[in-house]
Design a protein around this motif. Structure first.
Motif, PDB file in Angstrom:
ATOM      1  N   ASN A 131       0.829  -1.207   0.000  1.00  0.00           N
ATOM      2  CA  ASN A 131       0.000   0.000   0.000  1.00  0.00           C
ATOM      3  C   ASN A 131       0.864   1.259   0.000  1.00  0.00           C
ATOM      4  O   ASN A 131       0.343   2.354  -0.178  1.00  0.00           O
ATOM      5  N   CYS A 135       0.904   5.541  -1.394  1.00  0.00           N
ATOM      6  CA  CYS A 135       1.235   6.436  -0.275  1.00  0.00           C
ATOM      7  C   CYS A 135       2.567   7.150  -0.504  1.00  0.00           C
ATOM      8  O   CYS A 135       2.607   8.360  -0.642  1.00  0.00           O
ATOM      9  N   ASN A 395      -6.204  -3.421   3.341  1.00  0.00           N
ATOM     10  CA  ASN A 395      -7.607  -3.664   3.006  1.00  0.00           C
ATOM     11  C   ASN A 395      -7.917  -3.113   1.606  1.00  0.00           C
ATOM     12  O   ASN A 395      -8.694  -2.169   1.457  1.00  0.00           O
ATOM     13  N   PRO A 396      -7.271  -3.687   0.567  1.00  0.00           N
ATOM     14  CA  PRO A 396      -7.332  -3.082  -0.770  1.00  0.00           C
ATOM     15  C   PRO A 396      -8.728  -3.029  -1.383  1.00  0.00           C
ATOM     16  O   PRO A 396      -8.973  -2.179  -2.240  1.00  0.00           O
ATOM     17  N   SER A 419      -4.128 -12.177   5.524  1.00  0.00           N
ATOM     18  CA  SER A 419      -3.737 -12.179   6.943  1.00  0.00           C
ATOM     19  C   SER A 419      -4.254 -10.900   7.563  1.00  0.00           C
ATOM     20  O   SER A 419      -3.893  -9.810   7.115  1.00  0.00           O
ATOM     21  N   ILE A 421      -6.217  -9.146  11.474  1.00  0.00           N
ATOM     22  CA  ILE A 421      -6.585  -9.397  12.863  1.00  0.00           C
ATOM     23  C   ILE A 421      -8.081  -9.646  13.003  1.00  0.00           C
ATOM     24  O   ILE A 421      -8.551 -10.063  14.044  1.00  0.00           O
ATOM     25  N   ALA A 438      -1.415 -11.808  14.872  1.00  0.00           N
ATOM     26  CA  ALA A 438      -1.281 -11.160  16.180  1.00  0.00           C
ATOM     27  C   ALA A 438      -1.306  -9.660  15.946  1.00  0.00           C
ATOM     28  O   ALA A 438      -0.784  -9.169  14.947  1.00  0.00           O
ATOM     29  N   ALA A 439      -1.931  -8.924  16.857  1.00  0.00           N
ATOM     30  CA  ALA A 439      -2.085  -7.478  16.660  1.00  0.00           C
ATOM     31  C   ALA A 439      -0.926  -6.729  17.316  1.00  0.00           C
ATOM     32  O   ALA A 439      -0.093  -7.308  18.003  1.00  0.00           O
ATOM     33  N   TRP A 440      -0.963  -5.426  17.089  1.00  0.00           N
ATOM     34  CA  TRP A 440       0.093  -4.512  17.536  1.00  0.00           C
ATOM     35  C   TRP A 440       0.625  -4.805  18.943  1.00  0.00           C
ATOM     36  O   TRP A 440       1.825  -4.972  19.127  1.00  0.00           O
ATOM     37  N   LYS A 443       2.864  -8.197  19.567  1.00  0.00           N
ATOM     38  CA  LYS A 443       4.037  -8.685  18.840  1.00  0.00           C
ATOM     39  C   LYS A 443       5.237  -7.756  18.904  1.00  0.00           C
ATOM     40  O   LYS A 443       5.101  -6.551  19.111  1.00  0.00           O
ATOM     41  N   ASP A 470       2.985 -11.841  12.065  1.00  0.00           N
ATOM     42  CA  ASP A 470       3.092 -11.944  10.600  1.00  0.00           C
ATOM     43  C   ASP A 470       4.427 -12.553  10.161  1.00  0.00           C
ATOM     44  O   ASP A 470       4.468 -13.380   9.245  1.00  0.00           O
ATOM     45  N   GLY A 583      -9.422  12.305   1.579  1.00  0.00           N
ATOM     46  CA  GLY A 583      -8.370  12.326   2.602  1.00  0.00           C
ATOM     47  C   GLY A 583      -8.883  11.855   3.937  1.00  0.00           C
ATOM     48  O   GLY A 583      -9.864  11.119   4.023  1.00  0.00           O
ATOM     49  N   VAL A 672     -12.698   6.492  -7.603  1.00  0.00           N
ATOM     50  CA  VAL A 672     -11.374   6.980  -7.990  1.00  0.00           C
ATOM     51  C   VAL A 672     -10.814   6.113  -9.119  1.00  0.00           C
ATOM     52  O   VAL A 672     -10.714   4.899  -8.976  1.00  0.00           O
TER      53      VAL A 672
HETATM   54  N1  LIG Z   1      -9.119   7.796  -2.267  1.00  0.00           N
HETATM   55  C1  LIG Z   1      -8.074   7.563  -1.473  1.00  0.00           C
HETATM   56  N2  LIG Z   1      -7.618   6.309  -1.294  1.00  0.00           N
HETATM   57  C2  LIG Z   1      -6.550   6.088  -0.494  1.00  0.00           C
HETATM   58  C3  LIG Z   1      -5.890   7.160   0.136  1.00  0.00           C
HETATM   59  C4  LIG Z   1      -6.399   8.480  -0.059  1.00  0.00           C
HETATM   60  O1  LIG Z   1      -5.895   9.474   0.494  1.00  0.00           O
HETATM   61  N3  LIG Z   1      -7.486   8.635  -0.868  1.00  0.00           N
HETATM   62  N4  LIG Z   1      -4.774   6.904   0.876  1.00  0.00           N
HETATM   63  C5  LIG Z   1      -3.988   5.716   0.543  1.00  0.00           C
HETATM   64  C6  LIG Z   1      -2.958   5.505   1.572  1.00  0.00           C
HETATM   65  S1  LIG Z   1      -1.807   6.759   1.752  1.00  0.00           S
HETATM   66  C7  LIG Z   1      -2.893   4.397   2.329  1.00  0.00           C
HETATM   67  S2  LIG Z   1      -1.565   4.195   3.384  1.00  0.00           S
HETATM   68  C8  LIG Z   1      -3.907   3.334   2.198  1.00  0.00           C
HETATM   69  C9  LIG Z   1      -4.258   2.670   3.513  1.00  0.00           C
HETATM   70  O2  LIG Z   1      -5.152   1.650   3.274  1.00  0.00           O
HETATM   71  P1  LIG Z   1      -5.123   0.187   3.921  1.00  0.00           P
HETATM   72  O3  LIG Z   1      -3.769  -0.234   4.284  1.00  0.00           O
HETATM   73  O4  LIG Z   1      -5.834  -0.691   2.966  1.00  0.00           O
HETATM   74  O5  LIG Z   1      -6.050   0.427   5.190  1.00  0.00           O
HETATM   75  P2  LIG Z   1      -5.984  -0.089   6.676  1.00  0.00           P
HETATM   76  O6  LIG Z   1      -7.316   0.127   7.279  1.00  0.00           O
HETATM   77  O7  LIG Z   1      -4.837   0.543   7.363  1.00  0.00           O
HETATM   78  O8  LIG Z   1      -5.732  -1.653   6.520  1.00  0.00           O
HETATM   79  C10 LIG Z   1      -4.973  -2.354   7.439  1.00  0.00           C
HETATM   80  C11 LIG Z   1      -5.568  -3.747   7.644  1.00  0.00           C
HETATM   81  O9  LIG Z   1      -4.638  -4.504   8.442  1.00  0.00           O
HETATM   82  C12 LIG Z   1      -5.334  -5.118   9.517  1.00  0.00           C
HETATM   83  N5  LIG Z   1      -4.377  -5.297  10.650  1.00  0.00           N
HETATM   84  C13 LIG Z   1      -4.232  -4.548  11.768  1.00  0.00           C
HETATM   85  N6  LIG Z   1      -3.182  -5.011  12.495  1.00  0.00           N
HETATM   86  C14 LIG Z   1      -2.670  -6.064  11.833  1.00  0.00           C
HETATM   87  C15 LIG Z   1      -1.549  -6.948  12.068  1.00  0.00           C
HETATM   88  O10 LIG Z   1      -0.792  -6.814  13.037  1.00  0.00           O
HETATM   89  N7  LIG Z   1      -1.317  -7.904  11.117  1.00  0.00           N
HETATM   90  C16 LIG Z   1      -2.114  -8.064  10.011  1.00  0.00           C
HETATM   91  N8  LIG Z   1      -1.808  -9.029   9.142  1.00  0.00           N
HETATM   92  N9  LIG Z   1      -3.180  -7.257   9.782  1.00  0.00           N
HETATM   93  C17 LIG Z   1      -3.438  -6.263  10.659  1.00  0.00           C
HETATM   94  C18 LIG Z   1      -6.466  -4.190   9.811  1.00  0.00           C
HETATM   95  O11 LIG Z   1      -7.505  -4.882  10.492  1.00  0.00           O
HETATM   96  C19 LIG Z   1      -6.879  -3.723   8.405  1.00  0.00           C
HETATM   97  O12 LIG Z   1      -7.782  -4.588   7.811  1.00  0.00           O
HETATM   98  O13 LIG Z   1      -5.098   3.876   1.607  1.00  0.00           O
HETATM   99  C20 LIG Z   1      -4.856   4.491   0.353  1.00  0.00           C
HETATM  100  N10 LIG Z   1      -6.100   4.799  -0.328  1.00  0.00           N
END
Ligand SMILES: Nc1nc2c(c(=O)[nH]1)N[C@H]1C(S)=C(S)[C@@H](COP(=O)(O)OP(=O)(O)OC[C@H]3O[C@@H](n4cnc5c(=O)[nH]c(N)nc54)[C@H](O)[C@@H]3O)O[C@H]1N2
Ligand SMILES: Nc1nc2c(c(=O)[nH]1)N[C@H]1C(S)=C(S)[C@@H](COP(=O)(O)OP(=O)(O)OC[C@H]3O[C@@H](n4cnc5c(=O)[nH]c(N)nc54)[C@H](O)[C@@H]3O)O[C@H]1N2
Ligand code: SF4
Ligand SMILES: [Mo]
Length: 881
Positions: A131, A135, A395-396, A419, A421, A438-440, A443, A470, A583, A672
């Protein structure tokens, strides 16, 4: 693992790239007390609302506790054997490029290192992307073009030593609140000037000396003007420029540039250039308004050009500063987690780097070219080129552009592993195999923040059920794929040491990322490791880069890039006349799987929304609190309209946080387009074009409940409250049987129902009681429901009578929406205190209610409430008028 109620353990906040140190004290019953670590160099004890609420997000509700294959629980052996077999088979039958990993800047360095080694060294493909493509990719590309490597030159201390801070496409006040507070504190002392460059007014503008409300995507045009202005003003640093190539071409492009695309006035641009010229110590902080663009890398280079030309880089209080979003976005870049990187800042396409890494890993096969980047990776999953895909910690299905297409691709892919939580995510619901991570707080490992500081994350709670870290899951899969020795890791310390040793190789090639000095840490030393800024090698320790004018291109010089303005990929037209910017909001983290659990974080903005300029709202016939439908050829979203001049006419802004779990119609990335920057591959997440219209609802509803609700309505959005849950609802077909709707929504067959209807007004009010306590309530009306939401949200579980009036009785105050999440203070409470106590300033409100005195990120909101009040306005008029 420390036992119950024991001492505090140092760790790192799992949210933004500020990388604040936290002190954690388990309460012995699964909870956690959290405070800022006074000794951590990133925050020196401060935390923001999200960091402070960490203890409220570690509960086990919703946690995934066992591996699942096709929805059925199983054991680790079965799940991992299946994964190993599927990935090996695909790679053997269809070639290594038929498999892929999609990872996250939230993984620990150790997790990331193992994944990268497994894919690039052993499965033999570079189809590993993260991801961070959505970013930081544009910054990585910009840094590499300018510096020859992906180096952040400065440190956080520069933010306090600068006299001018320019925020470009960064809402620092909400997204890196502790850095913002550090800047405001320094400003008190030295009068630091603050400029914000953002098409919309944000909380970060509240204290700004100048807000340049440029048009979306026009940053290159503005920074080209600045470069030309620096030349004209005699601010180029001839000495420093002897270490820099490309000045002539960059200046030529700058002088050829037209400032018109910015939409800014000549005076505004001149004032900005003058401020830069006058102020030696300038830090330019940039973030997603820069990166998430089809000219993202060019925007980055336009900024770097100015700092290079003026020699304002690598010195105290000077420099371009890319703030990283995720807690380990930087670590991911260090291990080479992206499809076009190798490891430790070495290059995939450089054969000596490749050979060295191959030998170090004892790897059977190494790809010699870049793999598929995020957008293409999911396209390949959708069209059958990819046979096996493993998604970790992201979470794509929500956050990728063209999210509906991505969700369909994940579903279509023959074999997908997720993978996470929790199983309750839009992505996890599409997986063939689900693995409990395992969560934050459970681990151990390391993360690197925006200023290259590596910090330890430490386990303080036991992983629940069968959850595993992980790195451990990945290493086990690697062993089962047949590479027992290469993945024989028992502890994260072992992995970290290997990573540090490998970085020594990078150092021997003269690269920046060298932490070989940490390669010999014992387990105890790793456990006790204090935050440390890289590099850490015999040659050098931490510090800033580039003051000496030595860069990482073969000739050791930096490179200025000739950059030219390009408009965003899509242009508003008659069909899709509005520009959609997206945002973050202050108190939620991405798809809310963690922050969404904390009631006080959900109270600030409890529903997805679209900001619309009053002119556009008038044209569309949209009024405040109406629902509005946005649509284009990719998808649609229904959101609550907020009419505000914060956005420009023709622009909309919507948050990214809502999902199929929390508000299915508000998944903003369905709108988008997957238009990408040709240099970095980063999607343009902030400049979609859409049409908007009032979404015609036949009824609106508001509900509260002590238990999770199961809304069936055309529109719904749920949020946590202290007492349970709240929901906004709306439907397009007339509501014929509100009682049945309420019963379905609450699923409490045992509860006693009280109902009140007013058929003239079309209003229905329903309350469910059990043992004299209110369990749930529903209010419906033909227009947006006018009730005291924050008062009602507190009712479930109470024995209050008169709930059906929808407003508090005289003696029960309605706190209003949460303003200060740290101390849970609502807007009405603040307004009341302002009025009754004659409070005049944000400081007065803090003294009376504590609001705004901790993380400070609500101070702009408090200022706004003060401004609404007649006393305050009168006082201001006296002062200035
Ligand atoms: N339109 C639009 N889209 C965007 C953005 C935007 O500004 N505008 N921003 C983009 C950016 S910069 C980013 S960084 C992304 C973020 O987007 P994502 O990374 O898809 O979002 P999160 O919700 O952070 O997803 C993290 C997932 O990991 C899980 N998780 C939590 N802890 C752990 C763990 O320890 N291990 C594992 N395996 N899983 C865990 C959570 O439950 C969650 O499902 O979104 C992007 N998408
Ligand atoms: N509360 C909270 N904090 C977070 C996160 C979170 O989810 N919640 N996520 C973290 C992550 S992963 C990231 S990447 C960071 C992101 O941190 P930021 O980049 O600060 O946050 P965003 O809200 O995505 O976007 C920043 C600003 O870019 C502006 N913008 C849009 N288009 C343009 C443009 O063309 N030019 C300019 N100059 N500006 C433009 C938007 O109006 C917006 O105000 O936040 C991190 N911190
Ligand atoms: S600023 Fe807030 S979210 Fe970011 S690391 Fe610090 S406490 Fe965590
Ligand atoms: Mo991000």
């Amino acid at each position: 693992m420390p036992g119950a109620g024991c001492k505090e353990t140092r760790s790192t906040c799992p949210y933004c790239g500020t990388g604040c140190g936290v002190l954690l004290r388990p309460d012995g019953v699964g909870g956690l007390a959290v405070r800022g670590d006074p000794d951590h160099p990133a925050n020196r004890g401060r935390l923001c609302s999200k960091g402070l609420a960490l203890g409220e997000t570690v509960g086990l509700q919703g946690r995934l506790l066992a591996p699942q294959v096709q929805g059925r629980e199983t054991d680790w052996d079965s799940a991992l054997d299946l994964i190993a077999a599927k990935f090996r088979q695909a790679a053997e039958q269809y070639g290594p490029d038929s498999v892929g990993f999609y990872l996250s800047g939230q993984m620990l360095t150790e997790d990331y290192y193992v994944a990268n080694k497994l894919m690039k060294g052993f499965l033999g493909s570079a189809n590993i992307d993260t991801n961070s493509r959505l970013c930081m990719a544009s910054t990585v590309a910009g840094h590499k073009r300018a510096f020859g490597t992906d180096t952040v030159p400065g440190t956080y201390d520069d933010l306090e030593q600068a006299d001018l801070i320019v925020l470009v496409g960064s809402n620092l006040a909400w997204c890196h609140p502790v850095l913002y507070q550090r800047i405001l504190a320094a400003r008190e002392k030295r009068g630091t000037k603050l400029v914000v460059i953002d098409p919309r007014r944000t909380a970060s503008c509240d204290q700004a000396d100048m807000h340049l409300k440029l048009r979306a995507g026009s940053d290159v045009a503005l920074f080209n003007r600045l470069l030309a202005g620096l030349y004209e003003g005699g601010a180029l640093d001839a000495d420093y420029l002897s270490n820099v190539n490309g000045l002539g071409e960059a200046l030529e492009a700058a002088f050829a540039a037209d400032a018109a695309p910015t939409g800014l006035s000549g005076n505004e641009i001149t004032a900005f250039c003058d401020l830069w010229l006058r102020t030696e110590k300038v830090v330019t902080i940039f973030s997603q308004g820069v990166n998430q663009s089809t000219s993202g890398a060019d925007k980055v280079n336009a900024i770097l050009n100015c700092h290079l030309a003026a020699g304002r880089i690598g010195k105290p209080g000077c420099g371009p500063f890319s703030v990283t979003g995720q807690p380990n976005a930087m670590g991911g870049r260090e291990v080479g987690g992206l499809a076009n990187m190798l490891a430790c800042h070495m290059d995939l396409e450089n054969s000596s780097h490749r050979d060295a890494v191959q030998e170090f890993w004892g790897a059977p096969a190494m790809p010699d070219r870049a793999g598929l980047k995020a957008v293409d990776l999911f396209r390949a999953a959708g069209d059958g080129r990819l046979k096996a895909l493993w998604i970790i910690h992201t979470n794509p299905a929500v956050t990728m552009p063209e999210a509906d297409v991505v969700a369909a691709a994940i579903k279509a892919c023959e074999f997908t592993v997720v993978s996470d939580i929790t199983a309750a995510t839009d992505t996890a619901r599409l997986a063939d195999v689900l693995l409990p991570a395992a969560a934050w707080a459970e681990k151990d490992g390391t993360v690197t923040n925006s200023d290259r500081t590596i910090s330890r994350q430490r386990a303080v709670l036991p992983p629940p059920g069968q959850a595993r870290a992980d790195w451990d899951i990945l290493a086990d899969a690697g062993r089962r794929m047949g590479w027992a020795k290469a993945f024989d890791y028992q502890t994260p310390a072992q992995i970290f040491r290997e990573h540090a040793a490998l970085s020594g190789l990078a150092g021997s090639f003269g690269l920046d990322f060298d932490i070989s000095g940490l390669g010999g840490l014992s387990i105890q030393e790793y456990d006790g490791m204090a935050p440390v800024r890289w590099p850490v090698s015999r040659a050098r320790q931490g510090g800033r880069f580039f003051a000496d004018g030595r860069f990482f291109h073969p000739d050791c010089k930096a490179r200025m890039m000739p950059v030219r303005h390009r408009a965003p990929a899509a242009t508003p037209d008659r069909r899709f006349p509005l520009r959609l910017n997206t945002g973050r909001i202050r108190d939620q983290w991405h798809t809310m799987t963690r922050t969404g659990q904390a009631a006080r974080l959900s109270g600030h903005l409890a529903e997805p929304f679209a900001d619309i300029h009053p002119q556009d709202a008038r044209k569309l016939g949209v009024e405040s609190a109406d629902l509005v439908r946005l649509h284009n050829t990719h998808g649609q979203a229904v959101l609550r309209a907020r009419i505000t001049t914060d956005v420009q006419p023709g622009d909309l802004f919507a948050p990214i946080h809502w999902t199929g779990e929390t508000a299915p119609s508000a998944r903003i990335d369905t709108l988008v387009a997957a238009a990408i920057d040709p240099v970095s591959g980063q999607p343009e997440s902030k400049a979609a074009v859409v049409a908007a219209e009032r979404w015609q609802a036949a009824w609106y509803g508001f509900a509260v409940s002590c238990r999770p609700m199961a809304p069936q309505a055309d529109y719904w959005a749920v949020a946590r409250t202290e007492a349970g849950y709240r929901a906004e609802l709306a439907g397009q077909a007339p509501l014929t049987d509100p009682e049945a709707t309420g019963r379905d929504l609450f699923a409490m067959p045992e509860a006693e129902v009280q109902m009140m209807t007013d058929s003239c007004k079309g209003i229905a009010r329903l309350a469910l009681f059990q043992d004299g306590e209110i369990m749930a309530a529903l209010f419906t009306a033909p227009g947006p429901v006018a009730v005291s939401r924050d008062y009602l949200a507190g009712l479930p579980g109470a024995s209050a009578a008169g709930v059906l009036t929808g407003v508090p009785a005289g003696d029960q105050p309605d706190p209003g929406p949460v303003v200060c999440a740290c101390f849970s203070v609502g807007a009405n409470t603040i307004l009341h205190a302002i009025e009754s106590g004659g409070l005049m300033s944000v400081g007065d409100v803090g003294a009376a209610l504590h609001a705004g005195t901790n993380c400070g990120s609500c101070r702009p909101d408090i200022a706004e409430l003060l401004a609404r009040h007649p006393f305050q306005q009168a006082a201001e008029q006296d002062g200035f008028g």
